[in-house]
Design a protein around this motif. Structure first.
Motif, mmCIF file in Angstrom:
data_model
loop_
_atom_site.group_PDB
_atom_site.id
_atom_site.type_symbol
_atom_site.label_atom_id
_atom_site.label_comp_id
_atom_site.label_asym_id
_atom_site.label_seq_id
_atom_site.Cartn_x
_atom_site.Cartn_y
_atom_site.Cartn_z
ATOM 1 N N GLY A 194 4.182 11.961 -5.336
ATOM 2 C CA GLY A 194 3.434 12.906 -6.025
ATOM 3 C C GLY A 194 2.048 12.517 -6.441
ATOM 4 O O GLY A 194 1.433 12.554 -7.367
ATOM 5 N N ARG A 195 1.431 11.724 -5.301
ATOM 6 C CA ARG A 195 0.476 11.063 -5.524
ATOM 7 C C ARG A 195 -0.771 11.655 -4.815
ATOM 8 O O ARG A 195 -0.788 12.308 -3.682
ATOM 9 N N PRO A 196 -2.184 11.613 -5.627
ATOM 10 C CA PRO A 196 -3.339 12.341 -4.913
ATOM 11 C C PRO A 196 -3.452 11.555 -3.397
ATOM 12 O O PRO A 196 -3.623 10.145 -3.562
ATOM 13 N N GLU A 205 2.269 -5.846 -9.767
ATOM 14 C CA GLU A 205 1.749 -5.426 -8.452
ATOM 15 C C GLU A 205 0.691 -6.747 -8.073
ATOM 16 O O GLU A 205 0.112 -7.444 -8.795
ATOM 17 N N SER A 206 0.594 -6.874 -6.746
ATOM 18 C CA SER A 206 -0.477 -7.815 -6.280
ATOM 19 C C SER A 206 -1.803 -7.736 -6.788
ATOM 20 O O SER A 206 -2.376 -6.703 -6.765
ATOM 21 N N THR A 207 -2.431 -8.858 -6.457
ATOM 22 C CA THR A 207 -4.018 -8.900 -6.785
ATOM 23 C C THR A 207 -4.462 -8.267 -5.440
ATOM 24 O O THR A 207 -4.291 -8.676 -4.487
ATOM 25 N N GLU A 211 8.440 -8.778 -3.772
ATOM 26 C CA GLU A 211 8.523 -9.732 -4.839
ATOM 27 C C GLU A 211 7.712 -9.309 -5.927
ATOM 28 O O GLU A 211 7.958 -9.943 -7.295
ATOM 29 N N THR A 212 6.690 -8.340 -5.883
ATOM 30 C CA THR A 212 6.070 -7.845 -7.133
ATOM 31 C C THR A 212 6.496 -6.704 -7.667
ATOM 32 O O THR A 212 6.900 -6.835 -8.909
ATOM 33 N N VAL A 213 6.532 -5.571 -6.962
ATOM 34 C CA VAL A 213 7.330 -4.485 -7.781
ATOM 35 C C VAL A 213 8.055 -3.753 -6.409
ATOM 36 O O VAL A 213 7.807 -3.930 -5.277
ATOM 37 N N PRO A 217 -9.936 3.065 -5.465
ATOM 38 C CA PRO A 217 -9.617 4.219 -5.783
ATOM 39 C C PRO A 217 -8.452 4.573 -6.836
ATOM 40 O O PRO A 217 -8.482 5.438 -7.769
ATOM 41 N N GLY A 218 -7.440 3.642 -6.421
ATOM 42 C CA GLY A 218 -6.208 3.831 -7.229
ATOM 43 C C GLY A 218 -6.335 3.411 -8.638
ATOM 44 O O GLY A 218 -5.575 3.849 -9.525
ATOM 45 N N MET A 219 -7.389 2.614 -8.934
ATOM 46 C CA MET A 219 -7.773 2.291 -10.433
ATOM 47 C C MET A 219 -8.117 3.227 -11.333
ATOM 48 O O MET A 219 -8.134 2.893 -12.598
ATOM 49 N N PRO A 254 3.024 2.185 -1.304
ATOM 50 C CA PRO A 254 2.571 1.826 -2.551
ATOM 51 C C PRO A 254 3.969 1.601 -3.483
ATOM 52 O O PRO A 254 4.739 1.701 -3.058
ATOM 53 N N SER A 255 3.500 1.403 -4.844
ATOM 54 C CA SER A 255 4.774 0.876 -5.823
ATOM 55 C C SER A 255 5.465 2.261 -5.742
ATOM 56 O O SER A 255 4.933 3.451 -5.919
ATOM 57 N N ALA A 256 6.759 1.827 -5.855
ATOM 58 C CA ALA A 256 7.750 3.054 -5.910
ATOM 59 C C ALA A 256 7.899 3.435 -7.299
ATOM 60 O O ALA A 256 8.808 3.045 -8.240
ATOM 61 N N VAL A 268 -0.909 -1.662 3.545
ATOM 62 C CA VAL A 268 0.033 -1.976 4.523
ATOM 63 C C VAL A 268 0.616 -3.263 4.453
ATOM 64 O O VAL A 268 -0.092 -4.405 4.387
ATOM 65 N N HIS A 269 2.024 -3.219 4.538
ATOM 66 C CA HIS A 269 2.560 -4.537 4.626
ATOM 67 C C HIS A 269 3.138 -5.012 6.019
ATOM 68 O O HIS A 269 3.544 -4.168 6.801
ATOM 69 N N ILE A 270 2.829 -6.393 6.203
ATOM 70 C CA ILE A 270 3.190 -6.854 7.699
ATOM 71 C C ILE A 270 4.108 -8.099 7.337
ATOM 72 O O ILE A 270 4.331 -8.590 6.203
HETATM 73 O O1 TXA Z 1 2.292 -5.298 -5.078
HETATM 74 C C1 TXA Z 1 1.890 -4.340 -4.738
HETATM 75 O O2 TXA Z 1 0.590 -4.233 -4.077
HETATM 76 C C2 TXA Z 1 2.705 -3.334 -4.403
HETATM 77 C C3 TXA Z 1 4.050 -3.380 -3.427
HETATM 78 C C4 TXA Z 1 4.908 -2.311 -2.992
HETATM 79 O O3 TXA Z 1 3.491 -4.308 -2.547
HETATM 80 N N1 TXA Z 1 1.988 -2.011 -4.053
HETATM 81 C C5 TXA Z 1 1.292 -1.366 -4.934
HETATM 82 O O4 TXA Z 1 0.747 -0.363 -4.190
HETATM 83 O O5 TXA Z 1 1.031 -1.842 -5.920
HETATM 84 P P1 TXA Z 1 -0.316 0.796 -4.712
HETATM 85 O O6 TXA Z 1 -0.401 2.012 -3.954
HETATM 86 O O7 TXA Z 1 0.625 1.265 -6.050
HETATM 87 O O8 TXA Z 1 -1.593 0.148 -5.183
HETATM 88 C C6 TXA Z 1 -2.607 -0.174 -4.331
HETATM 89 C C7 TXA Z 1 -3.816 -0.409 -4.725
HETATM 90 C C8 TXA Z 1 -4.710 0.751 -5.382
HETATM 91 O O9 TXA Z 1 -5.353 0.514 -6.538
HETATM 92 C C9 TXA Z 1 -5.447 1.356 -4.517
HETATM 93 O O10 TXA Z 1 -6.575 1.979 -4.772
HETATM 94 C C10 TXA Z 1 -5.845 -0.049 -3.635
HETATM 95 O O11 TXA Z 1 -4.782 -0.820 -3.916
HETATM 96 N N2 TXA Z 1 -6.511 -0.001 -2.252
HETATM 97 C C11 TXA Z 1 -5.577 0.215 -1.299
HETATM 98 N N3 TXA Z 1 -6.239 0.439 -0.080
HETATM 99 C C12 TXA Z 1 -7.774 0.002 -0.415
HETATM 100 C C13 TXA Z 1 -9.013 0.070 0.096
HETATM 101 N N4 TXA Z 1 -8.864 0.322 1.574
HETATM 102 N N5 TXA Z 1 -10.074 -0.290 -0.535
HETATM 103 C C14 TXA Z 1 -9.985 -0.306 -1.872
HETATM 104 N N6 TXA Z 1 -8.536 -0.366 -2.565
HETATM 105 C C15 TXA Z 1 -7.535 -0.078 -2.176
#
Ligand code: TXA
Ligand code: MG
Length: 340
Positions: free
Chosen positions: A58-60, A181-183, A35-37, A229-231, A143-145, A67-69
């Motif tokens: 291609g992500r570091p 993307e989700s909060t 529902e997000t991306v 980290p991702g931010m 992660p987001s695709a 993790v989705h449940i």
């Molecule tokens: O809406 C969403 O969350 C989408 C859909 C596919 O569910 N997923 C998504 O994943 O946006 P991604 O990988 O693009 O973003 C994940 C974010 C990143 O900023 C990452 O650093 C953070 O969540 N994150 C993940 N695990 C973490 C952790 N253990 N501690 C702190 N931040 C974390």
């Protein structure tokens, strides 16, 4: 080699989801709708699965995966401790666009968490996503695709181009309902802290918990490094130069009109809510009528900008609610902090 599953109806197309689930089970990667991306999924409990995701994107690999449940019960296998406050948030917002950070169990490999002791978990409301997780029999790391650094994908039209040959299968359905993307909220520290803003805002969360929470200070002050980290990575960038325009409604319009007048060459565009299109003589691109629609259209429009071949794009700053804040958080990163 990438299998494409176009889903129209969850019941009718169940076999396709089953086939995709078998791919996840046997260690493969599948792009799927939420529902997000759109997400790029693999078995969260399998190191190899996680590695394939990083490679496809291609992500570091120090950037942890969510993790989705498909059912809250599955949480106890991956989270070592679930506080009463976390349970309140799960009751209020799951299934839905809230990702909660917990201490991880041994079951979750470091490859999935980017070497952290914590794990991010979310139960999506999208039924195809939940069916896929359920049929896989394992939690799905996703992660987001989008190729790392590119705008997230929220509409079916961009997925095949970006991911054919990079993943084992793609499930295509309709456009993402929410579009952002989700909060992300960290529940492992003494005080809950929002690491990434989204549709579910600080106030929505405070209402459920009954006390004030914090937001990662990097969200307010661009000189503070983010906790998540991702931010820290460059995000969402189209090729066109983006300029965010701030001020009152009339100030924004007059600033942009002046910029357009002064511009000598290049193709210019203006991204704004529907009601402002009339000011820009056909240069305007509508975000929709309100913030909810703007969220839904945002990433698609960032990609459209490059399809049209614009070189410079001015965008109205939005404010007033958590959805506007969440859009602006993405926009300002996409614009590399270029604000006038
Ligand atoms: O809406 C969403 O969350 C989408 C859909 C596919 O569910 N997923 C998504 O994943 O946006 P991604 O990988 O693009 O973003 C994940 C974010 C990143 O900023 C990452 O650093 C953070 O969540 N994150 C993940 N695990 C973490 C952790 N253990 N501690 C702190 N931040 C974390
Ligand atoms: Mg992302």
């Amino acid at each position: 080699k990438t299998k494409i599953f176009k889903i129209e109806n969850l019941e009718k197309d169940r076999v396709m989801i089953e086939e995709a689930a078998n791919i996840i089970k046997s260690g493969g990667t599948v792009v799927f709708p939420t529902e997000t991306v759109y997400g790029l999924g693999g078995n969260a409990l399998d190191e190899e699965g996680a590695r394939k995701i990083y490679k496809a994107k291609g992500r570091p690999s120090d950037n942890p995966l969510i993790v989705h449940i498909s059912d809250p019960h599955e949480l106890y296998k991956i989270a070592a401790f679930v506080s009463e406050n976390s349970k309140k948030l799960m009751d209020a917002f799951w299934p839905g666009p809230l990702t909660i950070i917990f201490k991880k169990t041994k079951e979750v490999p470091y490859a999935t968490t980017g070497n952290l002791e914590t794990v991010a978990v979310r139960m999506p409301s999208n039924e195809i996503a939940r069916k896929l997780i359920e049929m896989s029999g394992v939690p799905i790391a996703a992660p987001s695709a989008n190729i790392s650094g590119r705008p997230s994908i929220t509409s079916a039209e961009y997925i095949e181009d970006e991911f054919t040959k990079r993943v084992d299968a793609i499930i295509i359905h309709s456009d993402s309902e929410i579009g952002l993307e989700s909060t992300v909220i960290d529940m492992t520290s003494e005080k809950p802290i929002i690491l990434r803003p989204g549709k579910i805002g600080k106030k929505d969360i405070e209402k459920v918990l009954g006390f004030e929470i914090e937001e990662d200070s990097s969200l307010k002050d661009k000189n503070t490094p983010p906790k998540s980290p991702g931010m820290k990575y460059t995000h969402y960038s189209p090729n066109a130069e983006l300029v965010v325009v701030k001020g009152s409604e009339t100030e924004i319009v007059s600033k942009i009109k002046k910029e357009i007048e002064l511009a000598k060459n290049g193709k210019i565009g203006v991204i704004c809510l529907e009601k402002y299109l009339g000011y820009y003589d056909g240069l305007g691109i509508s975000l929709g009528e309100n913030h909810i629609e703007a969220a839904k259209n945002f990433f698609k429009i960032l990609r459209k900008v490059d399809d049209i071949g614009l070189s410079k794009v001015y965008i109205h700053f939005l404010e007033g609610d958590s959805v506007a804040d969440a859009i602006m958080n993405r926009l300002i990163k996409a614009a590399g902090n270029h604000i006038i």
